[in-house]
Design a protein around this motif. Structure first.
Motif, PDB file in Angstrom:
ATOM      1  N   THR A 162      -0.513  -1.334  -6.934  1.00 30.23           N
ATOM      2  CA  THR A 162      -1.678  -0.373  -7.161  1.00 30.23           C
ATOM      3  C   THR A 162      -3.199  -1.084  -7.117  1.00 30.23           C
ATOM      4  O   THR A 162      -4.021  -0.708  -6.601  1.00 30.23           O
ATOM      5  CB  THR A 162      -1.643   0.321  -8.498  1.00 30.23           C
ATOM      6  OG1 THR A 162      -1.438  -0.659  -9.488  1.00 30.23           O
ATOM      7  CG2 THR A 162      -0.391   1.431  -8.460  1.00 30.23           C
ATOM      8  N   THR A 193      -6.872  17.908  -5.373  1.00 31.64           N
ATOM      9  CA  THR A 193      -6.117  17.963  -4.244  1.00 31.64           C
ATOM     10  C   THR A 193      -5.575  19.495  -3.687  1.00 31.64           C
ATOM     11  O   THR A 193      -5.397  19.373  -2.594  1.00 31.64           O
ATOM     12  CB  THR A 193      -4.712  16.828  -4.310  1.00 31.64           C
ATOM     13  OG1 THR A 193      -3.843  17.712  -5.290  1.00 31.64           O
ATOM     14  CG2 THR A 193      -5.053  15.714  -4.828  1.00 31.64           C
ATOM     15  N   LYS A 249       1.334   4.342  -2.980  1.00 31.53           N
ATOM     16  CA  LYS A 249       1.180   5.783  -2.671  1.00 31.53           C
ATOM     17  C   LYS A 249       2.514   6.428  -3.433  1.00 31.53           C
ATOM     18  O   LYS A 249       2.220   7.571  -3.906  1.00 31.53           O
ATOM     19  CB  LYS A 249       0.984   6.199  -1.218  1.00 31.53           C
ATOM     20  CG  LYS A 249       0.680   7.401  -0.921  1.00 31.53           C
ATOM     21  CD  LYS A 249       0.387   7.913   0.303  1.00 31.53           C
ATOM     22  CE  LYS A 249       0.360   9.428   0.491  1.00 31.53           C
ATOM     23  NZ  LYS A 249      -0.131   9.686   1.906  1.00 31.53           N
ATOM     24  N   THR A 250       3.596   5.523  -3.254  1.00 35.96           N
ATOM     25  CA  THR A 250       4.673   6.232  -3.730  1.00 35.96           C
ATOM     26  C   THR A 250       4.420   6.466  -5.512  1.00 35.96           C
ATOM     27  O   THR A 250       4.939   7.250  -6.235  1.00 35.96           O
ATOM     28  CB  THR A 250       6.007   5.537  -3.709  1.00 35.96           C
ATOM     29  OG1 THR A 250       6.162   5.439  -2.182  1.00 35.96           O
ATOM     30  CG2 THR A 250       6.940   5.915  -4.491  1.00 35.96           C
ATOM     31  N   HIS A 272      -8.116   5.483  -0.668  1.00 33.82           N
ATOM     32  CA  HIS A 272      -7.861   6.519  -1.440  1.00 33.82           C
ATOM     33  C   HIS A 272      -6.962   7.397  -0.699  1.00 33.82           C
ATOM     34  O   HIS A 272      -7.388   8.023   0.253  1.00 33.82           O
ATOM     35  CB  HIS A 272      -8.968   7.320  -1.928  1.00 33.82           C
ATOM     36  CG  HIS A 272      -8.306   8.221  -3.072  1.00 33.82           C
ATOM     37  ND1 HIS A 272      -8.680   8.188  -4.491  1.00 33.82           N
ATOM     38  CD2 HIS A 272      -7.861   9.830  -3.071  1.00 33.82           C
ATOM     39  CE1 HIS A 272      -8.261   9.067  -5.031  1.00 33.82           C
ATOM     40  NE2 HIS A 272      -7.565   9.895  -4.306  1.00 33.82           N
ATOM     41  N   PRO A 273      -5.367   7.171  -1.062  1.00 37.96           N
ATOM     42  CA  PRO A 273      -4.478   7.765  -0.048  1.00 37.96           C
ATOM     43  C   PRO A 273      -4.242   9.299  -0.094  1.00 37.96           C
ATOM     44  O   PRO A 273      -3.185   9.702   0.542  1.00 37.96           O
ATOM     45  CB  PRO A 273      -3.272   6.998  -0.435  1.00 37.96           C
ATOM     46  CG  PRO A 273      -3.327   6.914  -1.883  1.00 37.96           C
ATOM     47  CD  PRO A 273      -4.783   6.479  -2.146  1.00 37.96           C
ATOM     48  N   PHE A 274      -4.973  10.036  -0.755  1.00 36.84           N
ATOM     49  CA  PHE A 274      -4.862  11.374  -0.838  1.00 36.84           C
ATOM     50  C   PHE A 274      -6.072  12.290  -0.353  1.00 36.84           C
ATOM     51  O   PHE A 274      -7.267  11.754  -0.417  1.00 36.84           O
ATOM     52  CB  PHE A 274      -4.743  11.795  -2.481  1.00 36.84           C
ATOM     53  CG  PHE A 274      -3.719  11.051  -3.178  1.00 36.84           C
ATOM     54  CD1 PHE A 274      -2.230  11.409  -2.624  1.00 36.84           C
ATOM     55  CD2 PHE A 274      -3.640  10.020  -3.821  1.00 36.84           C
ATOM     56  CE1 PHE A 274      -1.170  10.764  -3.369  1.00 36.84           C
ATOM     57  CE2 PHE A 274      -2.865   9.579  -4.402  1.00 36.84           C
ATOM     58  CZ  PHE A 274      -1.449   9.786  -4.114  1.00 36.84           C
ATOM     59  N   GLU A 334       0.884  -0.986   0.019  1.00 39.43           N
ATOM     60  CA  GLU A 334      -0.017  -0.002   0.120  1.00 39.43           C
ATOM     61  C   GLU A 334       0.710   1.265  -0.042  1.00 39.43           C
ATOM     62  O   GLU A 334       0.229   2.329  -0.698  1.00 39.43           O
ATOM     63  CB  GLU A 334      -0.900   0.016   1.191  1.00 39.43           C
ATOM     64  CG  GLU A 334      -1.905  -0.848   1.351  1.00 39.43           C
ATOM     65  CD  GLU A 334      -1.474  -2.548   1.893  1.00 39.43           C
ATOM     66  OE1 GLU A 334      -0.188  -2.653   2.049  1.00 39.43           O
ATOM     67  OE2 GLU A 334      -2.287  -3.193   1.898  1.00 39.43           O
ATOM     68  N   ALA A 335       1.937   1.188   0.827  1.00 43.01           N
ATOM     69  CA  ALA A 335       2.940   2.209   0.704  1.00 43.01           C
ATOM     70  C   ALA A 335       3.532   2.444  -0.510  1.00 43.01           C
ATOM     71  O   ALA A 335       3.552   3.536  -1.116  1.00 43.01           O
ATOM     72  CB  ALA A 335       3.765   2.095   1.708  1.00 43.01           C
ATOM     73  N   LEU A 361       1.604   6.318  -7.262  1.00 46.90           N
ATOM     74  CA  LEU A 361       0.318   7.204  -7.386  1.00 46.90           C
ATOM     75  C   LEU A 361       0.597   8.666  -7.127  1.00 46.90           C
ATOM     76  O   LEU A 361      -0.134   9.635  -7.480  1.00 46.90           O
ATOM     77  CB  LEU A 361      -1.133   6.949  -6.508  1.00 46.90           C
ATOM     78  CG  LEU A 361      -1.345   5.411  -7.127  1.00 46.90           C
ATOM     79  CD1 LEU A 361      -2.462   4.767  -5.872  1.00 46.90           C
ATOM     80  CD2 LEU A 361      -2.259   5.453  -8.531  1.00 46.90           C
ATOM     81  N   SER A 362       1.418   9.052  -6.197  1.00 49.96           N
ATOM     82  CA  SER A 362       1.570  10.519  -5.991  1.00 49.96           C
ATOM     83  C   SER A 362       2.302  10.978  -7.545  1.00 49.96           C
ATOM     84  O   SER A 362       2.233  12.291  -7.376  1.00 49.96           O
ATOM     85  CB  SER A 362       2.718  10.473  -4.843  1.00 49.96           C
ATOM     86  OG  SER A 362       3.955   9.957  -5.075  1.00 49.96           O
ATOM     87  N   LEU A 371      -3.832  -1.624  -3.429  1.00 47.70           N
ATOM     88  CA  LEU A 371      -4.439  -0.798  -2.533  1.00 47.70           C
ATOM     89  C   LEU A 371      -5.844  -0.254  -3.399  1.00 47.70           C
ATOM     90  O   LEU A 371      -6.658  -0.004  -2.356  1.00 47.70           O
ATOM     91  CB  LEU A 371      -3.587   0.751  -3.119  1.00 47.70           C
ATOM     92  CG  LEU A 371      -3.844   1.977  -2.262  1.00 47.70           C
ATOM     93  CD1 LEU A 371      -3.687   1.837  -0.958  1.00 47.70           C
ATOM     94  CD2 LEU A 371      -3.497   3.314  -2.999  1.00 47.70           C
TER      95      LEU A 371
END
Length: 439
Positions: free
Chosen positions: A123, A162, A77-78, A132-134, A73-74, A80-81, A126
């Motif tokens: 991905t 965002t 996020k790396t 949704h990490p944002f 999951e981390a 998807l950022s 997640l």
């Protein structure tokens, strides 16, 4: 029902079971153990060439290390950022010519780390958790119009949301997603993934989508710039180049992009009509997608014909090999000269060309009851910002010649016509729009 003008084009050439097997996932997803084994091959290079090769600048060694440490999951996020459509890009990106080609293990051993499949593993993990990490920043009161709900438009909209801006996304199609929804080979994106990814992306909030709204017919750029604080154009390329040969208006001569879209939206693939002898003209990803799918639907003979040599094809070596493995015959250095038939195509005549595209005078014919054109698309639209070589002229931040109007994706100048490039352009334009609105 068979069209009397084109009797060779029929539905149901294969059984439902055969079609389902043919259109299974091109790459089966990795399980947890497979992902750990694959991640363990990464050298975690400090000055990683794979990052430089990625158009969205994902920190690839970091996300692979996060997978290796048991935190996919981390890792997601790396990814998807930098690339909010990282799930689809993991499926359709030509990684073999981008990050994986640059991989140190590819140079040393001829076997790169499977970066694309690891990206998909992260991905998917997640998204399957429906996380949704944002989060949105406080609302700014600014309103931005995004015209086009493809990769560039969605990436721009998400990044702006965002930042706390309100975004209205307009698109001509009934569904958002653009080429991800309508223009990607079905076997590359199974289980309605493109739509699921859009739904997941919209969880950020602050984005309203409006279907059936075309620039020109339903939307005026002048009105948009008056009603919104900024406009981002991601309208893609709506026109298809002509063959420019005799007889191309005959029945059975179709656009490859329409064929791919029809198949993507079909509830039952066996209902999609396909010819017995299919010829695809072009050398890019769209041409390969159309040719392979024609074969998977049961066409007996499928030929892909391109005017340049194999090295000049935009389709990667992997895509070319995939087509050949499915039984597609690839013919190079040949240009269409005439479509032959009485009302409907029966044959198509080609003329061989040399490396400079000069006709040699030597011709040949291929039997064809269906011909798909995949020779590039063109920008369609009136009252657009200034153009450059048939596309909207933009600077490095996506600014156009019109005040408060940015553009990105296939409709904009510069860059390659890839999903991942479109995402990068949409993301970067959003950052520039935010900076301009915050000044």
């Amino acid at each position: 029902m068979t069209n009397p003008m084109t009797p060779g084009i029929v539905a149901g050439r294969l059984s439902s079971a055969e079609v389902a097997d043919n259109f299974a996932d091109l790459h089966a997803p990795l399980d947890g153990h497979e992902a750990l084994v694959a991640a363990d091959r990464c050298y975690f290079c400090h000055d990683a060439p794979c990052i430089t090769a990625c158009p969205t600048d994902i920190d690839i060694p970091l996300f692979i290390r996060q997978i290796a440490s048991g935190t996919p999951e981390a890792a997601a996020k790396t990814i998807l950022s930098q690339n909010i459509l990282g799930g689809m890009c993991a499926r359709v990106c030509p990684t073999e010519t981008l990050c994986e080609q640059a991989c140190v293990r590819e140079a040393a051993e001829g076997k790169p780390v499977i970066i694309g499949e690891l990206q998909r593993y992260a991905t998917d993990t997640l998204m399957e958790a429906n996380v949704h990490p944002f989060e949105r920043a406080p609302e700014t009161g600014k309103r931005i119009a995004v015209v086009g709900a493809g990769p560039a438009g969605l990436a721009c909209a998400h990044r702006l949301a965002t930042k706390g801006h309100d975004v209205a996304v307009f698109d001509t199609r009934p569904k958002a997603g653009g080429l991800n929804e309508y223009g990607i080979a079905t076997y590359k994106s199974v289980d309605n993934f493109a739509a699921k990814e859009v739904d997941w992306l919209l969880q950020i909030g602050g984005i309203q989508t409006h279907a059936g709204k075309a620039l020109g017919a339903d939307l005026s750029l002048a009105e948009l710039t008056s009603d919104y604080d900024a406009v981002f154009l991601a309208i893609g390329l709506g026109g298809v180049n002509a063959l420019r040969c005799d007889g191309e208006d005959k029945d059975g001569v179709l656009d490859a992009v329409d064929f791919i879209a029809d198949l993507r939206q079909a509830r039952d693939f066996t209902s999609v009509e396909i010819g017995r002898d299919v010829v695809v003209i072009g050398g890019g990803m769209t041409a390969v997608d159309a040719a392979v799918q024609a074969k998977l639907l049961g066409a007996l003979n499928v030929s892909l014909v391109y005017r340049r040599g194999k090295d000049g094809m935009n389709a990667s070596a992997f895509e070319q090999d995939l087509a050949a493995s499915k039984g597609v015959r690839i013919i190079t250095n040949a240009s269409p000269k005439a479509v032959i038939g009485n009302g409907a195509v029966r044959e198509i005549e080609f003329e061989y060309t040399d490396d400079a595209l000069t006709p040699t005078g030597e011709t040949f014919r291929l039997a064809a009851d269906q011909v798909f054109k995949a020779i590039g698309q063109t920008l369609v639209g009136d009252e657009l910002p200034d153009l450059e070589q048939g596309k909207i002229r933009v600077d490095s931040a996506g600014k156009t010649s019109m005040a408060n109007v940015w553009a990105g994706g296939d409709c904009a100048s510069g860059g390659e016509d890839l999903t991942v490039t479109a995402v990068a352009e949409g993301r970067d334009a959003a950052e520039d729009i935010h900076a301009a609105l915050s000044a």
